[in-house]
Enzyme design. Structure first.
Site, PDB file in Angstrom:
ATOM      1  N   CYS A  49      94.206 -82.653 -12.575  1.00 14.78           N
ATOM      2  CA  CYS A  49      92.910 -82.187 -12.068  1.00 14.78           C
ATOM      3  C   CYS A  49      92.675 -80.681 -12.205  1.00 14.78           C
ATOM      4  O   CYS A  49      91.566 -80.280 -12.591  1.00 14.78           O
ATOM      5  CB  CYS A  49      92.670 -82.672 -10.640  1.00 14.78           C
ATOM      6  SG  CYS A  49      94.073 -82.683  -9.550  1.00 14.78           S
TER       7      CYS A  49
ATOM      8  N   HIS B 259      88.133 -88.202  -8.904  1.00 10.86           N
ATOM      9  CA  HIS B 259      89.393 -88.390  -9.623  1.00 10.86           C
ATOM     10  C   HIS B 259      89.622 -89.907  -9.701  1.00 10.86           C
ATOM     11  O   HIS B 259      89.565 -90.580  -8.667  1.00 10.86           O
ATOM     12  CB  HIS B 259      90.568 -87.770  -8.868  1.00 10.86           C
ATOM     13  CG  HIS B 259      90.382 -86.342  -8.457  1.00 10.86           C
ATOM     14  ND1 HIS B 259      91.203 -85.324  -8.901  1.00 10.86           N
ATOM     15  CD2 HIS B 259      89.483 -85.753  -7.620  1.00 10.86           C
ATOM     16  CE1 HIS B 259      90.821 -84.184  -8.357  1.00 10.86           C
ATOM     17  NE2 HIS B 259      89.787 -84.414  -7.574  1.00 10.86           N
TER      18      HIS B 259
ATOM     19  N   GLN C 295      99.698 -91.465 -16.777  1.00 15.67           N
ATOM     20  CA  GLN C 295      98.640 -92.201 -16.086  1.00 15.67           C
ATOM     21  C   GLN C 295      97.303 -92.006 -16.795  1.00 15.67           C
ATOM     22  O   GLN C 295      97.090 -91.009 -17.482  1.00 15.67           O
ATOM     23  CB  GLN C 295      98.544 -91.804 -14.613  1.00 15.67           C
ATOM     24  CG  GLN C 295      98.106 -90.397 -14.321  1.00 15.67           C
ATOM     25  CD  GLN C 295      98.071 -90.123 -12.822  1.00 15.67           C
ATOM     26  OE1 GLN C 295      98.727 -90.793 -12.037  1.00 15.67           O
ATOM     27  NE2 GLN C 295      97.299 -89.142 -12.424  1.00 15.67           N
TER      28      GLN C 295
ATOM     29  N   LYS D  10      89.965 -91.284  -0.317  1.00 18.71           N
ATOM     30  CA  LYS D  10      90.161 -92.023  -1.553  1.00 18.71           C
ATOM     31  C   LYS D  10      90.210 -93.514  -1.298  1.00 18.71           C
ATOM     32  O   LYS D  10      90.468 -93.972  -0.191  1.00 18.71           O
ATOM     33  CB  LYS D  10      91.452 -91.576  -2.242  1.00 18.71           C
ATOM     34  CG  LYS D  10      92.716 -91.745  -1.397  1.00 18.71           C
ATOM     35  CD  LYS D  10      93.953 -91.322  -2.179  1.00 18.71           C
ATOM     36  CE  LYS D  10      95.217 -91.527  -1.351  1.00 18.71           C
ATOM     37  NZ  LYS D  10      96.441 -91.382  -2.155  1.00 18.71           N
TER      38      LYS D  10
ATOM     39  N   ARG E 151     106.907 -85.228 -11.504  1.00 14.20           N
ATOM     40  CA  ARG E 151     106.939 -84.985 -10.058  1.00 14.20           C
ATOM     41  C   ARG E 151     108.380 -85.025  -9.579  1.00 14.20           C
ATOM     42  O   ARG E 151     109.136 -85.934  -9.912  1.00 14.20           O
ATOM     43  CB  ARG E 151     106.075 -86.004  -9.312  1.00 14.20           C
ATOM     44  CG  ARG E 151     104.600 -85.842  -9.672  1.00 14.20           C
ATOM     45  CD  ARG E 151     103.675 -86.731  -8.914  1.00 14.20           C
ATOM     46  NE  ARG E 151     102.305 -86.547  -9.390  1.00 14.20           N
ATOM     47  CZ  ARG E 151     101.263 -87.295  -9.005  1.00 14.20           C
ATOM     48  NH1 ARG E 151     101.458 -88.287  -8.141  1.00 14.20           N
ATOM     49  NH2 ARG E 151     100.060 -87.061  -9.490  1.00 14.20           N
TER      50      ARG E 151
END
Length: 348
Positions: A45, A221, A92, A175, A74
């Site tokens: 992002c 997103h 992803q 979200k 990560r």
């Protein structure tokens, strides 16, 4: 977008304060006492914000959809890693969609429609979780309340089942998570739709509205399958390794009974490959052992060819979980496979 970014990018986005413990951090050792600090990209992002800012935009450009299907890293704790379901490096299907206030609901509904279509192909059921404001949220409560209200309204009108995940939102916005369970009944998030009023403000993003005023876009997103690795893990468990024909790595295996049948088996293999059917010829070991190995690998179709089949230009076919189907001409067998592949048939 770049795999390696300076930490200042994540300071602007807010990830440095809220997410740095999950980042792989690198210091430039060639710069002496005050080295630049870089991070392996944990999310796309912030980079999407930079891409947006490279040009001026008007309301006519919105919704503006950017896609960045890229490698992310990560720094998960070793005890949190779990096969394909939680890894340190993954890919992803990321997208960042820049919208005006009035476009939020229709865009989110479009994304939900994509998710329903995508998972229906695999006959996978999912639940939705509405993640609300966490304790370490960024921004003001008014924006959060508006964002949560919009997401809840879309979910209510969609007719899809959902539940509230209190405090499960991202630090920059609420979200909708696409949730599934593995074979141990553990919950996993795959896709997600996140509504973000905050990060575009941090980067000073604007567009010119119809009245000539400058406004800040809202960012959605979204990922549909989420982490490709996690999706593959869920998919393998969902089918218990017995993939439908159109998804199987090996769609059919051809077993010659004896050495003098290998040439005939190879000719069948060439006919299948000419139609883009993934096939192999296995000629080593005994016939019974080859059949057993093919069944253990859960290959959808097993073709056996011996002297009789070679003499009459036919094949003997076994289908996974069904057994012997009898004799087929090569043309009829190929037509059967092509129809099953094109129709995305799921039998088990």
């Amino acid at each position: 977008s770049p795999l390696l970014n300076k930490k200042q990018l994540y300071e602007i986005s807010g990830h440095w304060d809220h997410y740095k413990d999950k980042m792989f951090i690198i210091e430039d050792q060639n710069q002496g006492k005050n080295p630049d600090i870089y991070c392996l990209k944990p999310m796309n992002c912030p980079n999407a914000m930079i891409v947006y800012k490279h040009q001026t935009h008007s309301y006519r450009d919105l919704p503006l959809r950017y896609s960045d299907c890229d490698v992310l890293h990560r720094n998960e704790k070793s005890g949190e890693l779990s096969g394909l379901l939680r890894v340190s490096k993954f890919i992803q299907d990321d997208a960042h969609i820049f919208v005006s206030l009035s476009q939020i609901k229709s865009e989110i509904q479009n994304i939900l429609d994509i998710a329903k279509l995508f998972y229906s192909v695999f006959n996978i059921k999912f639940q939705l979780r509405l993640g609300t404001r966490p304790k370490d949220f960024m921004g003001n409560k008014k924006d959060w309340d508006k964002a949560e209200e919009d997401l809840k309204d879309v979910l209510d009108k969609s007719g899809l089942y959902y539940y509230i995940g209190k405090g499960e939102g991202a630090f920059y916005g609420p979200k909708i998570d696409i949730m599934m369970q593995d074979c141990l009944n553990r919950d996993w998030q795959l896709g997600t739709i996140q509504l973000d009023f905050q990060i575009p403000k941090n980067f000073g993003l604007t567009y010119t509205d119809s009245d000539g005023s400058l406004k800040t876009p809202i960012v959605i997103h979204r990922v549909i399958y989420g982490s490709l690795e996690r999706f593959m893990g869920i998919l393998i468990e969902h089918f218990a390794g017995a993939f439908p024909l159109w998804l199987s790595p090996i769609q059919t295996v051809i077993l010659p009974v004896g050495g003098k049948n290998i040439e005939y088996a190879n000719s069948i293999n060439m006919s299948l490959k000419a139609k883009n059917i993934r096939s192999e010829v296995w000629s080593n070991e005994t016939l019974s052992k080859r059949i057993r190995n093919a069944e253990l690998q859960k290959i959808p179709y097993i073709v056996v060819v011996g002297d009789k089949e070679q003499e009459h230009s036919i094949i003997a076919v076994r289908e996974r979980f069904v057994g012997d189907l009898g004799a087929f001409s090569i043309e009829d067998f190929i037509s059967r496979l092509i129809r099953e592949i094109e129709d995305k048939i799921i039998k088990n």
